[in-house]
Scaffold this motif. Structure first.
Motif: not given
Lengths: 349, 349, 349, 349
Positions: C142-153, C203-218
């Motif tokens: 990252v040092l000296g770069k101009d454009f950083i993409s910050n990771p998902g939560c 309440n406790f819920k499941a959501y986007k099971v196997n479909k979350h957009q963070h999967i390909p990032e991981i």
């Protein structure tokens, strides 16, 4: 104590409507034959409310008085302010009995409605027909009536806590201050920043200070029982929880009245009324102790230092403050035991 | 504005103590050199508080004045009622400056302390030495003092909301009613049915109605600024959240005072005091808007119908209501800018 | 370690943007000179966020690259998916450095982005320029770069918990199962039934099971460190709380590896990285233990019965999962100590 | 299908006991004739549970088998681990039928009990007598029995979600990973730092990873239906809510099985069983959707990328996970309809 009644619910996709469905499911003499929705007609009700899966498999009906009349004898309206004002005339004319849970027919004065609700009031003719169903105060008037206006959630908790003392002259009505707190379900199912989880969780807010539309409703009843005009200070707060209302009420005591005097007065006033429970000295009701039930629990402190009484009253806003009291009114209209189908033990914890 | 100060914290295993550690970690001129615990001495502080892992690697010290004096110049006491009364004399005699966060030295009358706290009061000699550090009201008296008694959480929210109006005669002190609400952390870290999650979640409770030990503290200050004895009605409620206090206060207005008059009065009174924020007309403070910070936000409604003003005041009970104001008092004692190390932005949401 | 940097924030009315404001307020070498909003330009930022009253008195600027460039050197984008893809080119061309907190530039494959995000991907040219700033893994780039993409939560919590074990071959990447849980603030400030308080509380819920957009990032990062394609099972759940993410991760152990081996491996991997804290045997991190801070705490269990390791990793989604890591990336870009302005002690309780 | 049964509840001052009282209050053929408590005998039950005011006015009885037998035919035990092991023999010998909600008689192996519970196991003789009452799996065996061991809360949610797939060979038992989450009421009413509100609110924790005493219970049943030993990875988490359990379960699919195949399999397996509701494709159960009811809702995702199925199962831990299933077992023992007195609509919201 005779035959069953078939009921329809208008506004089945809000919290008041869905709570009616929950409570009526175990009512021995009422059966829900139609659930309607202006926005989702034709869809299965369980689609928007999966907790009803395999319990209610019917589709939502259109809001059509003739259709409803073909299926039901009586209709509950659990609609936003302004809707019942327009809909009730056609429902009554179709020969349906009506119990309106909204605020549209509670205020006898159209001017007052328009000032506080900022909407056009219903026809005076229909307002005059509506019987205000605060069960433990005006229940006797409900028997045999066709059109009931169900009290608001804050007024129910507040008035059950104040009426005996005001009527008996134990407190000075001019000194009444009401500090009310409600869970979020009172705001309905509409999505807004004001109902957003992250904005409300771990947060406590005041809102509509001195401006809440339940103020004139409270004053209308207090004036009636006091026999002269009463105005009050009333503040509402939002509690980070789903269900429950507490009204903490303050007033100057008139005459020499001990804590025991207040407890006796209230026990006498509510004798035989199963849904009001007067707490013993030193016991304070908490909202969870009435959660999911039709109870209203009331406790007192008499402060000799200040000459004031503090009264704490709690209800479940969706039950005693809406759907439960509406069913209690159904029972009273029909001449049934007022507790029919409503003997739920509060869910604790 | 000179050298740094070394501080010790007694009661480091409670919420007040651990909040001092959090806040002091970013103070530029104070350094925590000793954390003590009577119950867990010898253990790493991070064992009981894993959020401090790798931040504070030290062990808990014994509560020994000589040991503390060898490490520190000043001590914060964040101990349960009754402890500081016994401990403070030896700390002062050891030459330590003392800021006591507990209630032991707030009331000038030993009788009053024993009546409300149900414990033996401290020596009058030491009570007389203690300067009551309600920063925005009595801050000027704190400079150069050695022993500060830090205000209670409810009194802080309440008094900052009432003092300007009482002092200016805008409201009638005899009519003041205070309806206060607190998050659960105010009850401390002790485990009991009264702090049990399942008992408090989705629940709203009243407690200690007209009996809270903060009543005489509030009355002591109001009487001082009013110039005559003031007694008040004060109720406390428990909110299902961790941090935050709201005091909703009611009083009859004296003379013709508009909403703008109140806002001006308070803006003038708190001019230059960064931690009190007066809201504009129509804006009501919520507890989350001061969460984690040393702010006290205050809003008003003037009701022409009743002639009463409603004042809403919010703080974070662990910051402005405890550790934060204690550090503000440290700053004022030392002659530093009162905001030093305290300029946290509230954590929202 | 030289001069200060002036920063602008685009998307200042969301939770990521407002958290940047909170954190940067105490950064010693960065100053926020412009806060922008496409929807509320011209309004005071404190109007929508009263917790910023008297802290930030500026108005929201328009999202105009030239205007921003006249005020700032670097811009943080905290915008919904799809916005940065369109905006970044003009910002870079205006000569601004960019740190994008959104997901628009994290995936190197446009196809993958379009499949998982269901939106048009950014230009490959700009995607190629973006440095993926998972600080403790790729911080050196990252040092000296101009454009950083910050990771998902979710990827931040998950990858910090998995990368050392995958890279060292301690676990079989084909067996990785990730069960993730998030507080509601991760869903942003938009109002919907999905963020409605009464729907989520208790309440406790499941959501986007196997479909979350963070999967390909991981998977992109795990494949990189494994040196071969890795696919994973990933489920997300919604917890009734505002902040916090926990990833509970399961995998089959390769070779003979004890609990102590895992702890050593991770301690070595993260040596000198202050924001990752490896827990001792038997200590499990909880989300509150990192609340409001930039820490990621990681704990382990090795189960001899099944031959699997369970890894638990927690972060504050708005800090290490968004604004905090973005500032860490700012520090790394500028060659500053990565902890600059980020040494917050978690707020507990 | 005949006469009524008189029941006693041992452990009436815990959450399991008080939930039995709530549910049995509307059971048409069972009446609670004695509520006992070893710690509070002689006190009114409503003293510790004010929500029962005027509903149950009786005093708590001593735990005395002869006394109980004089009042009741059947006894529910809702006691901490270790109590039933000692008490059941004398209850059975007194001629009482017994339904034990605790874990003391669930494991057929005494060694296993002692390893996982860290307590002395019950006599093998009585363990052998106990019928394990997982209603939808082993309900047929319960009819006419005198002594039922009621399943644990986590095993109920987990096994109802796994048994059909394991039995049919749709999944490989060796690959099963169970990530379970529970509300706090599962920890009982005892006060400790682990149940303290301020420690749990706005917090998400893992606990007893790979060490929970429900692991051998789950494995005992899975081994039974698989026909060979099954061991599993099982993690428990604490959710900041009062009621509700979700088990998220992962396993590798055996053979070619689509989402529809799983849905069909489960619909067939649970045909005629009213309390298990299988969700349609794309619908995920949330814990609030079964709150206060005896339902278990199950949803599925089949992931072609990984060849794994994700199964989500939810229950109310105090109802289907304890008191509700115990009453279902009462119904099955007596030959009544298993839904008798249990047709509660979930309380939503």
């Amino acid at each position: 104590m005779s035959e069953n009644v078939k009921v329809a619910i208008i506004g089945s996709t809000g919290y008041g409507g869905v709570e009616l469905i929950r409570l009526l499911a175990s009512h021995p003499q009422a059966v829900v034959t139609s659930v309607t929705s202006s926005s989702s007609a034709g869809a299965p009700i369980a689609e928007g409310f999966p907790h009803l899966s395999e319990i209610r498999t019917d589709m939502l009906d259109d809001v059509d008085p003739a259709l409803i009349k073909s299926k039901a004898d009586l209709v509950f309206l659990a609609t936003p302010a302004g809707v019942a004002a327009k809909l009730v005339p056609s429902l009554l004319e179709a020969g349906l009995k009506v119990i309106d849970i909204s605020g549209d027919f509670r205020l006898k004065s159209r001017d007052s409605y328009e000032k506080w609700y900022k909407k056009e009031a219903a026809d005076q003719h229909y307002i005059d027909q509506a019987e205000y169903g605060l069960s433990e105060v005006y229940g006797d008037r409900v028997l045999g009536k066709d059109f009931i206006s169900n009290p608001g959630c804050f007024p129910t908790a507040t008035l059950l806590g104040l009426v005996p003392a005001v009527q008996a002259g134990y407190i000075d009505p001019a000194t009444i201050i009401i500090d009310a707190k409600s869970g979020v379900s009172g705001a309905g199912r509409g999505a807004s920043l004001g109902t957003h989880y992250s904005e409300l969780n771990e947060n406590f807010k005041a809102y509509k200070v001195n401006k809440h539309q339940h103020i004139p409703e409270i004053e209308q009843v207090l004036s009636d029982v006091a026999g002269r005009p009463v105005i009050t200070t009333f503040t509402t707060h939002l509690v980070p929880m789903t269900r429950g209302i507490m009204s903490t009420m303050y007033a100057s005591i008139q005459g020499e009245r001990s804590l025991e005097d207040f407890i006796s007065l209230y026990n006498n006033y509510y004798e035989g009324r199963r849904f009001v429970r007067i707490r013993q000295a030193g016991s304070w009701p908490a909202t969870k102790e009435v959660w999911g039930s039709n109870y209203c629990d009331i406790g007192f402190s008499v402060d000799e230092r200040t000459g004031r009484v503090t009264i704490v009253s709690v209800i479940d806003n969706l039950v005693k403050g809406a759907a439960g009291q509406a069913i209690q009114n159904l029972n009273l209209m029909m001449g049934w035991d007022e507790t029919l189908g409503l003997q739920f033990v509060p869910a604790y914890p």
